[in-house]
Design an enzyme around this catalytic site. Structure first.
Site, PDB file in Angstrom:
ATOM      1  N   ASP A 233      17.204  -6.485 -33.179  1.00 34.06           N
ATOM      2  CA  ASP A 233      18.406  -7.042 -32.536  1.00 34.06           C
ATOM      3  C   ASP A 233      19.111  -5.962 -31.712  1.00 34.06           C
ATOM      4  O   ASP A 233      19.926  -5.207 -32.239  1.00 34.06           O
ATOM      5  CB  ASP A 233      19.345  -7.568 -33.634  1.00 34.06           C
ATOM      6  CG  ASP A 233      20.668  -8.078 -33.087  1.00 34.06           C
ATOM      7  OD1 ASP A 233      20.798  -8.219 -31.859  1.00 34.06           O
ATOM      8  OD2 ASP A 233      21.567  -8.348 -33.904  1.00 34.06           O
ATOM      9  N   ASN A 281      23.240 -14.518 -31.961  1.00 30.95           N
ATOM     10  CA  ASN A 281      24.591 -14.708 -32.475  1.00 30.95           C
ATOM     11  C   ASN A 281      25.594 -14.248 -31.415  1.00 30.95           C
ATOM     12  O   ASN A 281      26.758 -14.009 -31.702  1.00 30.95           O
ATOM     13  CB  ASN A 281      24.826 -13.936 -33.778  1.00 30.95           C
ATOM     14  CG  ASN A 281      24.693 -12.441 -33.610  1.00 30.95           C
ATOM     15  OD1 ASN A 281      23.587 -11.912 -33.668  1.00 30.95           O
ATOM     16  ND2 ASN A 281      25.810 -11.735 -33.420  1.00 30.95           N
ATOM     17  N   ARG A 414      38.313  -3.578 -36.351  1.00 29.87           N
ATOM     18  CA  ARG A 414      37.089  -2.825 -36.140  1.00 29.87           C
ATOM     19  C   ARG A 414      37.032  -2.297 -34.706  1.00 29.87           C
ATOM     20  O   ARG A 414      37.271  -3.033 -33.755  1.00 29.87           O
ATOM     21  CB  ARG A 414      35.877  -3.736 -36.420  1.00 29.87           C
ATOM     22  CG  ARG A 414      34.571  -3.003 -36.240  1.00 29.87           C
ATOM     23  CD  ARG A 414      33.390  -3.826 -36.700  1.00 29.87           C
ATOM     24  NE  ARG A 414      32.159  -3.176 -36.270  1.00 29.87           N
ATOM     25  CZ  ARG A 414      30.956  -3.710 -36.365  1.00 29.87           C
ATOM     26  NH1 ARG A 414      30.805  -4.899 -36.914  1.00 29.87           N
ATOM     27  NH2 ARG A 414      29.891  -3.062 -35.953  1.00 29.87           N
TER      28      ARG A 414
HETATM   29  O1  GKR Z   1      27.431  -4.411 -38.298  1.00 34.74           O
HETATM   30  O2  GKR Z   1      27.055  -3.139 -36.601  1.00 34.74           O
HETATM   31  C1  GKR Z   1      26.983  -4.194 -37.161  1.00 34.74           C
HETATM   32  C2  GKR Z   1      26.304  -5.352 -36.470  1.00 34.74           C
HETATM   33  O3  GKR Z   1      25.990  -4.979 -35.158  1.00 34.74           O
HETATM   34  C3  GKR Z   1      27.174  -6.589 -36.464  1.00 34.74           C
HETATM   35  O4  GKR Z   1      28.473  -6.303 -36.026  1.00 34.74           O
HETATM   36  C4  GKR Z   1      26.598  -7.724 -35.621  1.00 34.74           C
HETATM   37  O5  GKR Z   1      27.573  -8.705 -35.429  1.00 34.74           O
HETATM   38  O6  GKR Z   1      24.998  -8.025 -37.418  1.00 34.74           O
HETATM   39  C5  GKR Z   1      25.469  -8.457 -36.262  1.00 34.74           C
HETATM   40  C6  GKR Z   1      24.436  -9.021 -35.336  1.00 34.74           C
HETATM   41  O7  GKR Z   1      23.468  -9.579 -35.815  1.00 34.74           O
HETATM   42  O8  GKR Z   1      24.614  -8.986 -34.119  1.00 34.74           O
HETATM   43 MG    MG Z   2      22.692 -10.200 -33.931  1.00 41.14          MG
END
Ligand code: GKR
Ligand code: MG
Length: 434
Positions: A233, A281, A414
């Site tokens: 991802d 997502n 965040r």
């Molecule tokens: O926790 O750094 C993270 C992820 O990048 C998260 O913020 C993403 O929203 O897990 C997520 C994703 O699948 O894009």
């Molecule tokens: Mg993702």
């Protein structure tokens, strides 16, 4: 003729907490030493408590506080009316409010989700049924999750920040180790799978130049073989031509490719050029996005998240839409604790099909806010709680301690860019990088 009504909401408590989070790298920079969550508790006029957990953000917390007068006195069963009242007051979120970061920054969807899940917890307690039964019933006893690997700097997070606990063993030690190249990613995967029994693996990309990340995927394939499904991802950081080039190279080894590029149009272009299914997502994240998604074919799999699709029932509605239009449905995650996990498990158990193991960040967290401590995973799956409601209760001492962390850490929402600048001065987020 009037039927039964109530129980009614008497009190709403909104508690921001900060949980230890290691220095994980992602497209937006670096995770801060604490991840923020907000715990919402509703108590009814007859003393029944319902709980929920959402990503922490002081603007959303303030809006939740502001929603109290709209919600106090309302019947917990009247979820559509509650939604309507909230939308009339706050207005609908816009697509632009989601933001460019990998995580969703809309307000309204998170507020409704937090109230809906807590109400369902209460409804479950009133009716004596687990939440899964309120969503259509249990289709499986165990819900499978995937390993979720991150490139990371050495460090435990929390007070230790970039330092480590020399007494940690097993996954607790591996969680603190650096993972900055393919060999360290494979070591992280082995330690995580040994602890949790995961049977599929996702790598969070969008951190290094794509060649290095593709090499990490090839190394995972080499280490785990063809029976362990793999995903990567890059959180929309790749250009279309990069995604097509590396997407083609990874066709033989990937289960799906998640958000390689930014926006529905770019995703549709990549989707036409490679055989591997695309998941998202980021480009199709609300019901308003569905018509164009279907019209241009931007993805094969939507990664729902009840925190930003507007709750558990909305996620069931999404599942019906996905079925109608031939989309797969799976689940997205952010750093979270057990109340969110419980809600994800009830939803995962109610979905008609779960063709892909769901995402969870849970292995990266060590804190917990529920009585009895952390959830156990067996062979990568979590047993669906059978008790009425969500099946988890607030540990009030843990809640107080985690709220104290929030007060002391000074974080309000965040933001991974300043944290990244501690390691790489001047580093700036770029919406598309390679
Ligand atoms: O926790 O750094 C993270 C992820 O990048 C998260 O913020 C993403 O929203 O897990 C997520 C994703 O699948 O894009
Ligand atoms: Mg993702």
């Amino acid at each position: 003729m009037s039927g039964k009504s109530g129980p009614r909401i008497r009190e709403i408590t909104v508690t921001p907490i900060a949980v230890v989070d290691p220095p994980l790298l992602n497209a937006a920079g670096l995770h801060a030493p604490y991840a923020l969550r907000t715990i919402v508790e509703l108590v009814t006029d007859d003393g029944i408590s319902g709980i929920s957990e959402i990503p922490g953000n002081s603007d959303i917390d303030a809006a939740l506080e502001a929603s109290k007068p709209l919600l106090i006195g309302r019947d917990v069963f009247q979820l559509s009316e509650i939604r309507q009242v909230l939308v009339s007051h706050f207005g609908k979120d816009t697509a632009a409010q989601r933001g460019d970061a990998p995580w969703d920054q809309r307000k309204m969807v998170h507020i409704f989700s937090s109230i809906e899940v807590a109400c369902l917890d209460i409804i479950g307690k009133v009716t004596g049924r687990p939440v899964v039964d309120l969503l259509g019933g249990k289709m499986r006893d165990r819900v499978p999750f995937s390993a979720y690997l991150f490139y990371k700097y050495e460090g435990a997070g929390g007070k230790l920040a970039f330092d480590t606990d020399p007494n940690a063993q097993g996954w607790a030690a591996a969680r603190q180790a650096s993972a900055l190249n393919p060999a360290e990613i494979v070591a992280q995967a082995k330690a995580m799978c040994a602890e949790f029994g995961f049977q599929s693996i996702k790598l969070k990309g969008g951190v290094f130049e794509p060649r290095q990340e593709v090499d990490a995927m090839l190394a995972l394939y080499e280490a785990f073989g063809p029976n362990v499904p793999l995903r990567i991802d890059p959180n929309a950081l790749w250009k279309v031509e990069t995604a097509i080039q590396y997407g083609r190279e990874m066709e033989p080894i990937l289960e799906y490719l998640e958000d390689p590029v930014r926006g529905q149009a770019a995703m549709a272009q990549v989707r036409k050029a490679i055989k591997t299914p695309l998941a998202t997502n980021m480009c199709t994240t609300s019901f308003e996005d569905i018509p164009n998604s279907i019209a241009i074919g931007s993805e094969d799999i939507i990664l729902s998240d009840h925190h930003f699709w507007g709750g558990l029932r909305a996620s069931m509605t999404l599942s019906g839409i996905c079925e109608t239009f031939g989309r797969g449905l799976s689940m997205h995650s952010n750093s979270h604790l057990g109340i969110s996990l419980a809600a994800m498990v009830h939803l995962g158990a109610a979905l008609p099909q779960v063709p892909y193991a769901l995402d969870t960040h849970y292995p990266w967290q060590s804190d917990e806010v529920i009585v009895g401590g952390r959830f156990k995973f067996e062979e990568g799956a979590v047993l669906v709680p059978q008790e009425p409601g969500l099946g988890v209760e607030l540990d009030r001492d843990a809640l107080a301690a985690l709220h104290q962390n929030y007060l002391e850490c000074g974080l309000k929402k965040r933001d991974d860019e300043p944290e990244m600048q501690k390691k790489q001065p001047g580093w700036k987020f770029q919406a598309v990088r390679w």
